[in-house]
Write an enzyme that holds these catalytic residues in place. Structure first.
Site, PDB file in Angstrom:
ATOM      1  N   TYR A  47      -9.539   5.116 -12.631  1.00 55.85           N
ATOM      2  CA  TYR A  47      -9.436   5.821 -11.340  1.00 55.85           C
ATOM      3  C   TYR A  47      -9.277   7.321 -11.494  1.00 55.85           C
ATOM      4  CZ  TYR A  47      -7.568   1.131 -10.341  1.00 55.85           C
ATOM      5  OH  TYR A  47      -7.348  -0.220 -10.281  1.00 55.85           O
ATOM      6  N   GLU A  75       3.850  -6.503   1.911  1.00 54.58           N
ATOM      7  CA  GLU A  75       3.494  -6.932   0.549  1.00 54.58           C
ATOM      8  C   GLU A  75       3.493  -5.749  -0.424  1.00 54.58           C
ATOM      9  OE1 GLU A  75      -0.430  -8.492   1.106  1.00 54.58           O
ATOM     10  OE2 GLU A  75       0.222 -10.152   2.365  1.00 54.58           O
ATOM     11  N   PRO A  76       4.563  -4.987  -0.505  1.00 51.32           N
ATOM     12  CA  PRO A  76       4.529  -3.809  -1.378  1.00 51.32           C
ATOM     13  C   PRO A  76       4.538  -4.191  -2.854  1.00 51.32           C
ATOM     14  CG  PRO A  76       6.746  -4.133  -0.552  1.00 51.32           C
ATOM     15  CD  PRO A  76       5.886  -5.162   0.133  1.00 51.32           C
ATOM     16  N   GLY A  98       0.753  -1.245   0.000  1.00 48.10           N
ATOM     17  CA  GLY A  98       0.000   0.000   0.000  1.00 48.10           C
ATOM     18  C   GLY A  98       0.781   1.291   0.000  1.00 48.10           C
ATOM     19  N   ARG A 134      -5.361   2.956 -15.864  1.00 47.61           N
ATOM     20  CA  ARG A 134      -5.515   3.713 -14.611  1.00 47.61           C
ATOM     21  C   ARG A 134      -6.231   5.065 -14.773  1.00 47.61           C
ATOM     22  NH1 ARG A 134      -2.129   5.286 -11.518  1.00 47.61           N
ATOM     23  NH2 ARG A 134      -3.096   4.485  -9.626  1.00 47.61           N
ATOM     24  N   CYS A 153     -12.642   3.131 -28.823  1.00 45.91           N
ATOM     25  CA  CYS A 153     -13.954   3.769 -28.995  1.00 45.91           C
ATOM     26  C   CYS A 153     -14.693   3.900 -27.670  1.00 45.91           C
ATOM     27  CB  CYS A 153     -14.775   2.973 -29.996  1.00 45.91           C
ATOM     28  SG  CYS A 153     -13.893   2.822 -31.542  1.00 45.91           S
ATOM     29  N   GLU A 154     -14.171   4.734 -26.807  1.00 45.23           N
ATOM     30  CA  GLU A 154     -14.778   5.014 -25.507  1.00 45.23           C
ATOM     31  C   GLU A 154     -14.363   6.431 -25.139  1.00 45.23           C
ATOM     32  OE1 GLU A 154     -16.319   2.887 -23.139  1.00 45.23           O
ATOM     33  OE2 GLU A 154     -15.906   0.928 -24.033  1.00 45.23           O
TER      34      GLU A 154
HETATM   35  N1  LLP Z   1      -1.377  -7.123  -0.888  1.00 40.85           N
HETATM   36  C1  LLP Z   1      -2.677  -7.251  -1.207  1.00 40.85           C
HETATM   37  C2  LLP Z   1      -3.490  -8.234  -0.509  1.00 40.85           C
HETATM   38  C3  LLP Z   1      -3.231  -6.429  -2.199  1.00 40.85           C
HETATM   39  O1  LLP Z   1      -4.512  -6.554  -2.493  1.00 40.85           O
HETATM   40  C4  LLP Z   1      -2.415  -5.483  -2.861  1.00 40.85           C
HETATM   41  C5  LLP Z   1      -2.959  -4.629  -3.915  1.00 40.85           C
HETATM   42  C6  LLP Z   1      -1.054  -5.414  -2.508  1.00 40.85           C
HETATM   43  C7  LLP Z   1      -0.571  -6.245  -1.509  1.00 40.85           C
HETATM   44  C8  LLP Z   1      -0.102  -4.451  -3.162  1.00 40.85           C
HETATM   45  O2  LLP Z   1      -0.476  -3.140  -2.900  1.00 40.85           O
HETATM   46  P1  LLP Z   1       0.463  -1.906  -3.354  1.00 40.85           P
HETATM   47  O3  LLP Z   1       1.711  -1.931  -2.517  1.00 40.85           O
HETATM   48  O4  LLP Z   1       0.745  -2.058  -4.795  1.00 40.85           O
HETATM   49  O5  LLP Z   1      -0.385  -0.721  -3.077  1.00 40.85           O
HETATM   50  N2  LLP Z   1      -4.923  -1.290  -9.736  1.00 40.85           N
HETATM   51  C9  LLP Z   1      -4.829  -0.300  -8.681  1.00 40.85           C
HETATM   52  C10 LLP Z   1      -4.198  -0.868  -7.424  1.00 40.85           C
HETATM   53  C11 LLP Z   1      -4.918  -2.080  -6.911  1.00 40.85           C
HETATM   54  C12 LLP Z   1      -4.244  -2.669  -5.694  1.00 40.85           C
HETATM   55  C13 LLP Z   1      -4.820  -3.979  -5.350  1.00 40.85           C
HETATM   56  N3  LLP Z   1      -4.183  -4.645  -4.261  1.00 40.85           N
HETATM   57  C14 LLP Z   1      -4.080   0.909  -9.210  1.00 40.85           C
HETATM   58  O6  LLP Z   1      -3.683   0.896 -10.377  1.00 40.85           O
HETATM   59  O7  LLP Z   1      -3.913   1.894  -8.505  1.00 40.85           O
END
Ligand code: LLP
Length: 430
Positions: free
Chosen positions: A332, A289-290, A252, A328, A358-359
């Site tokens: 978003y 879990e980055p 996150g 993205r 086409c969107e």
């Molecule tokens: N662990 C779990 C259980 C997760 O669901 C995620 C991301 C991560 C780790 C990694 O998170 P990060 O460090 O990347 O923030 N597609 C979206 C982001 C979706 C994230 C989903 N889960 C975007 O493009 O912003």
């Protein structure tokens, strides 16, 4: 009308992508060279940037017991996975497909955690066979299925419960996952009971507690709101005679897309350990879990201006990358910086960068001040995370090629998808 976004002046947050003599480089490779040789749209990654991002976690960790499991959904190219495996990373996976990729890239299964709300029996079997470190289980139903599957194989599956701590990560609602309205995890109030259930099942072995509250977090406090709740839970578990080996805080950490100032791994880790020690839990292994913070600013998407269109209300730069390549912005409303490979002199105009799909949602950037002409190549910044992994074949467009720069060398790490690739597996009716 909202004012146009300022363009970041010098890619200061992205040191591996810099101008030299008015040409944008990735490390020591001029990007126009890659665009010419390999065509566009093209994802370009910097190996040094991946290593530096990894190193920022390692130096923050020091001798403390932390396992970093790369959240590979952010970018699951084999070369990226292989690089992280070599650096000693574990992996956070969410499907049998990701397990297969991680193992193919050389991952050590004992450093893999398996997350996700909807694990199927075959995925559980594959992961048990491989010997993953932990299943992050998200429902009581899943506990029962996992126990059955494991017991059938004569095994005990290592489990953590993914707890939903009901904290507001203060990020985009689509990537916020720790509120009680979200589908993720087991409500913190129900967790103790669910752990008791897990303890009673023959195919399970409890090893940890897990949460993941959201993505692109630029404020550090939600982590600590979640951490205190998890530490309360761990105390209750210990009182109930349920011992825990690790605490998984998920991923996150945000990155800089425009002017965000996300917390560093060190800022996060120092305080996490301070709280864990203060609560007498310093002996626990910490798992992180980055995803995005390891790869997001290690990649750009190159795209060529096909047409310039001066419409009544807007100027459009119609480029050859689209929402199918980088979703993205459409999904978003996300901001990605845009830089020309060869900045031109002259007065800039305000452009919306749009693709050929086409969107109306098919845009990559809005209201950017640019001096551009047909044929110019642009770099869409911060495209290393959730770029290719979210790409599709919408409008029967082949997915882009990916290339890894390493010093003055580069390696094509995924071929551009061909027309034949797109039809593979389909057939006409008899
Ligand atoms: N662990 C779990 C259980 C997760 O669901 C995620 C991301 C991560 C780790 C990694 O998170 P990060 O460090 O990347 O923030 N597609 C979206 C982001 C979706 C994230 C989903 N889960 C975007 O493009 O912003």
């Amino acid at each position: 009308m909202t004012p146009p976004f300022p363009t970041p002046p010098d890619l200061a947050g992205h040191p591996y992508f810099q101008y030299r003599n008015n040409v944008l480089y990735a490390e020591d490779v001029p990007l126009d060279h890659l665009a010419e040789r390999l065509g566009t749209p093209l994802y370009v990654y910097s190996r040094a940037a991946l290593k530096a991002a990894w190193q920022s976690y390692c130096s923050a960790i020091g001798p403390r017991p932390v396992l970093v499991c790369y959240g590979m959904k952010a970018n699951s190219n084999l070369a990226v996975l292989g690089e992280f495996a070599r650096l000693g990373a574990g992996f956070d996976i969410v499907s049998g497909g990701e397990l297969h990729r991680a193992l193919t890239a050389g991952a050590d299964a004992s450093r893999i955690v398996f997350s996700g709300v909807g694990k199927q029996a075959w995925e559980m079997r594959d992961a048990l066979r491989a010997g993953v470190k932990c299943f992050n289980v998200e429902s009581v139903d899943e506990l029962h299925r996992l126990s059955d599957v494991a017991a059938h194989m004569g095994l005990r599956a290592p489990v953590s419960l993914r707890v939903n701590p009901d904290v507001d990560a203060r990020t985009h609602p689509y990537i916020s996952t720790g509120l009680k309205e979200n589908k993720f995890g087991i409500a913190i109030g129900d967790a103790l009971e669910a752990y008791r259930t897990a303890q009673s099942l023959p195919g399970l072995r409890i090893v940890g507690v897990d949460c993941h509250i959201g993505s692109q977090l630029t404020d550090i406090s939600p982590y600590f709101d979640a951490l205190e709740k998890l530490l309360d839970l761990i105390e209750s578990l210990q009182q109930a005679g349920i011992a825990i080996e690790h605490l998984d805080l998920g991923g996150g950490l945000g990155i800089r897309y425009l002017d965000e100032t996300p917390p560093s791994p060190r800022a996060l880790l120092d305080r996490v350990f301070e709280r864990m020690n203060a609560r007498g839990q310093g002996h626990l292994q910490l798992v992180l879990e980055p995803g995005r913070s390891l790869v997001g600013n290690a990649g750009v998407l190159l795209t060529t201006v096909q047409y310039i269109k001066h419409a009544e209300a807007r100027n459009f730069a119609i480029v050859d990358a689209a929402m199918n390549d980088l979703l993205r912005p459409a999904l978003y409303d996300a901001f990605h910086g845009v830089q020309p490979l060869h900045p031109r002199a002259g007065d800039p105009a305000e452009y919306d960068l749009v693709g050929p799909v086409c969107e109306s949602a098919d845009w990559l950037a809005k209201q950017r001040l640019l001096t551009i002409r047909q044929g110019d190549v642009l770099a869409v910044e911060s495209a290393g995370a959730y770029g290719v992994t979210m790409a599709s074949n919408y409008n029967s467009r082949g997915r882009p090629a990916e290339v890894m720069v390493d010093g003055d060398k580069y390696y094509v790490v995924r071929q551009r998808e061909t027309l034949a690739d797109q039809l593979r597996g389909e057939s006409l009716l008899p």
